[in-house]
Design a protein around this motif. Structure first.
Motif, PDB file in Angstrom:
ATOM      1  N   ARG A   1       1.061  -1.032  -0.278  1.00 20.65           N
ATOM      2  CA  ARG A   1      -0.059  -0.604   0.345  1.00 20.65           C
ATOM      3  C   ARG A   1       0.824   0.856   0.111  1.00 20.65           C
ATOM      4  O   ARG A   1       0.774   2.031  -0.652  1.00 20.65           O
ATOM      5  CB  ARG A   1      -1.046  -0.049   1.094  1.00 20.65           C
ATOM      6  CG  ARG A   1      -2.499  -0.831   0.917  1.00 20.65           C
ATOM      7  CD  ARG A   1      -3.448  -0.961   1.909  1.00 20.65           C
ATOM      8  NE  ARG A   1      -2.601  -0.474   3.625  1.00 20.65           N
ATOM      9  CZ  ARG A   1      -2.097  -1.322   4.471  1.00 20.65           C
ATOM     10  NH1 ARG A   1      -2.823  -2.574   4.593  1.00 20.65           N
ATOM     11  NH2 ARG A   1      -1.880  -0.519   5.888  1.00 20.65           N
TER      12      ARG A   1
ATOM     13  N   GLY B   1       1.412   1.786  -3.329  1.00 23.17           N
ATOM     14  CA  GLY B   1       0.472   2.460  -4.727  1.00 23.17           C
ATOM     15  C   GLY B   1      -1.733   1.547  -4.240  1.00 23.17           C
ATOM     16  O   GLY B   1      -1.802   1.799  -4.761  1.00 23.17           O
ATOM     17  N   VAL B   2      -0.795  -0.042  -3.778  1.00 22.13           N
ATOM     18  CA  VAL B   2      -1.640  -1.378  -3.955  1.00 22.13           C
ATOM     19  C   VAL B   2      -2.937   0.091  -3.162  1.00 22.13           C
ATOM     20  O   VAL B   2      -2.995  -0.322  -2.395  1.00 22.13           O
ATOM     21  CB  VAL B   2      -1.427  -2.066  -3.367  1.00 22.13           C
ATOM     22  CG1 VAL B   2      -2.242  -3.205  -3.813  1.00 22.13           C
ATOM     23  CG2 VAL B   2       0.007  -2.901  -4.691  1.00 22.13           C
ATOM     24  N   ASP B   3      -4.278  -0.662  -3.806  1.00 23.15           N
ATOM     25  CA  ASP B   3      -5.354  -0.300  -3.389  1.00 23.15           C
ATOM     26  C   ASP B   3      -5.757  -1.262  -2.240  1.00 23.15           C
ATOM     27  O   ASP B   3      -5.864  -2.567  -2.392  1.00 23.15           O
ATOM     28  CB  ASP B   3      -6.681  -0.328  -4.061  1.00 23.15           C
ATOM     29  CG  ASP B   3      -7.939   0.067  -3.631  1.00 23.15           C
ATOM     30  OD1 ASP B   3      -7.411   1.642  -3.425  1.00 23.15           O
ATOM     31  OD2 ASP B   3      -8.741  -0.241  -3.665  1.00 23.15           O
ATOM     32  N   GLU B   4      -6.022  -0.622  -1.263  1.00 24.23           N
ATOM     33  CA  GLU B   4      -6.179  -1.587   0.324  1.00 24.23           C
ATOM     34  C   GLU B   4      -7.530  -2.040   0.396  1.00 24.23           C
ATOM     35  O   GLU B   4      -7.839  -3.196   0.859  1.00 24.23           O
ATOM     36  CB  GLU B   4      -6.476  -0.669   1.652  1.00 24.23           C
ATOM     37  CG  GLU B   4      -7.017  -1.387   2.921  1.00 24.23           C
ATOM     38  CD  GLU B   4      -6.779  -0.261   4.437  1.00 24.23           C
ATOM     39  OE1 GLU B   4      -6.971  -1.282   5.463  1.00 24.23           O
ATOM     40  OE2 GLU B   4      -6.797   0.696   4.094  1.00 24.23           O
ATOM     41  N   ALA B   5      -8.482  -1.820  -0.155  1.00 23.78           N
ATOM     42  CA  ALA B   5     -10.519  -2.393  -0.752  1.00 23.78           C
ATOM     43  C   ALA B   5      -9.637  -3.596  -1.443  1.00 23.78           C
ATOM     44  O   ALA B   5      -9.913  -4.976  -1.383  1.00 23.78           O
ATOM     45  CB  ALA B   5     -10.743  -1.411  -1.408  1.00 23.78           C
ATOM     46  N   ASP B   6      -9.130  -3.056  -2.593  1.00 22.80           N
ATOM     47  CA  ASP B   6      -8.293  -4.677  -3.201  1.00 22.80           C
ATOM     48  C   ASP B   6      -8.051  -5.601  -2.452  1.00 22.80           C
ATOM     49  O   ASP B   6      -7.770  -7.229  -2.975  1.00 22.80           O
ATOM     50  CB  ASP B   6      -7.419  -3.804  -4.379  1.00 22.80           C
ATOM     51  CG  ASP B   6      -8.023  -3.446  -5.337  1.00 22.80           C
ATOM     52  OD1 ASP B   6      -9.889  -3.552  -5.886  1.00 22.80           O
ATOM     53  OD2 ASP B   6      -7.983  -2.753  -6.563  1.00 22.80           O
TER      54      ASP B   6
ATOM     55  N   GLN C   1      -1.292  -3.860  -9.557  1.00 20.20           N
ATOM     56  CA  GLN C   1      -0.489  -2.431  -9.096  1.00 20.20           C
ATOM     57  C   GLN C   1       0.625  -2.569  -8.779  1.00 20.20           C
ATOM     58  O   GLN C   1       0.999  -1.385  -8.798  1.00 20.20           O
ATOM     59  CB  GLN C   1      -1.964  -2.486  -8.026  1.00 20.20           C
ATOM     60  CG  GLN C   1      -3.214  -2.375  -8.463  1.00 20.20           C
ATOM     61  CD  GLN C   1      -4.570  -2.742  -7.685  1.00 20.20           C
ATOM     62  OE1 GLN C   1      -4.102  -1.221  -6.051  1.00 20.20           O
ATOM     63  NE2 GLN C   1      -6.037  -2.997  -7.601  1.00 20.20           N
TER      64      GLN C   1
END
Length: 160
Positions: free
Chosen positions: A57, A61-66, A80
Motif C-alpha cells: 500500500r 500504492g496498492v489499493d487497500e480495498a483490493d 497494481q
C-alpha cells in the motif's frame, strides 16, 4: 536460473530496455539473480521488496480495498504492484511484479500459486499490463522461490 537470467539480460540489451521489479514472495531473488549477470546495471533499475501488505500500500500504492477483496495473491494486486513500481521509476521502460503463496499454511486454493504482472510504458504514457498465473510444481519454500523466479524470467522473455 542463471541461463534464463542471461537470456533476459541479452534481450534487455538488444532492445535497450530498462527494467524495475516489485517482489513479494521472491523477496528480492529476481533482482539478485539478474544482478549476477555482468553489465546488467545498464538495464536493471532496481527492485522493491514488498513482502507485507502495508508495504504494498505505502510503497506501491496498492489499493487497500483490493487487498481486502482479492487478497495480496491476486491479479489485481500484482498489476497494481507493477504499475506502482513503474510509476515511481521514471527511467524504467518495463516493470515486473510477482506475488504468491509459497506455504506452508497456504489456503489450499492458493498453495503454490504465483501471479506475475509485466507493465510496459507506452509512448503516450499509458501502461500495458499482462498478468499470468503459475502453479508451482516444487514443494519446499526455497525450491518454490527459485521456481517463481524462473516463472517471472520466462514471462519476461515472452514479452520482450
Amino acid at each position: 536460473m542463471i541461463p534464463l537470467a542471461q537470456r533476459v539480460a541479452d534481450r534487455l540489451t538488444e532492445q535497450q530496455t530498462k527494467i524495475v521489479f516489485a517482489e513479494s514472495c521472491t523477496a528480492g531473488l529476481v533482482a539478485a539473480t539478474l544482478a549476477s549477470i555482468p553489465g546488467i546495471s545498464r538495464w536493471l533499475c532496481g527492485s522493491v521488496v514488498t513482502y507485507r501488505e502495508s508495504m504494498k500500500r505505502v510503497w506501491l500504492g496498492v489499493d487497500e480495498a483490493d487487498l481486502l477483496r482479492f487478497t495480496a495473491v491476486s491479479p489485481p494486486v500484482t498489476e497494481q504492484m507493477a504499475a506502482g513500481v513503474l510509476g515511481k521509476t521514471g527511467d524504467a521502460d518495463l516493470a515486473a511484479a510477482i506475488t504468491g503463496h509459497l506455504g506452508p499454511d497456504a489456503p489450499p486454493e492458493l498453495d503454490g500459486i504465483v501471479f506475475v504482472s509485466i507493465a510496459r510504458r507506452r509512448s503516450d504514457g499509458s501502461l500495458e499490463i499482462e498478468t499470468s498465473r503459475h502453479q508451482l510444481k516444487t514443494a519446499t519454500r526455497t525450491d518454490r522461490q527459485r521456481e517463481a523466479v524462473d516463472c517471472l524470467l520466462a514471462d519476461l522473455l515472452k514479452r520482450l
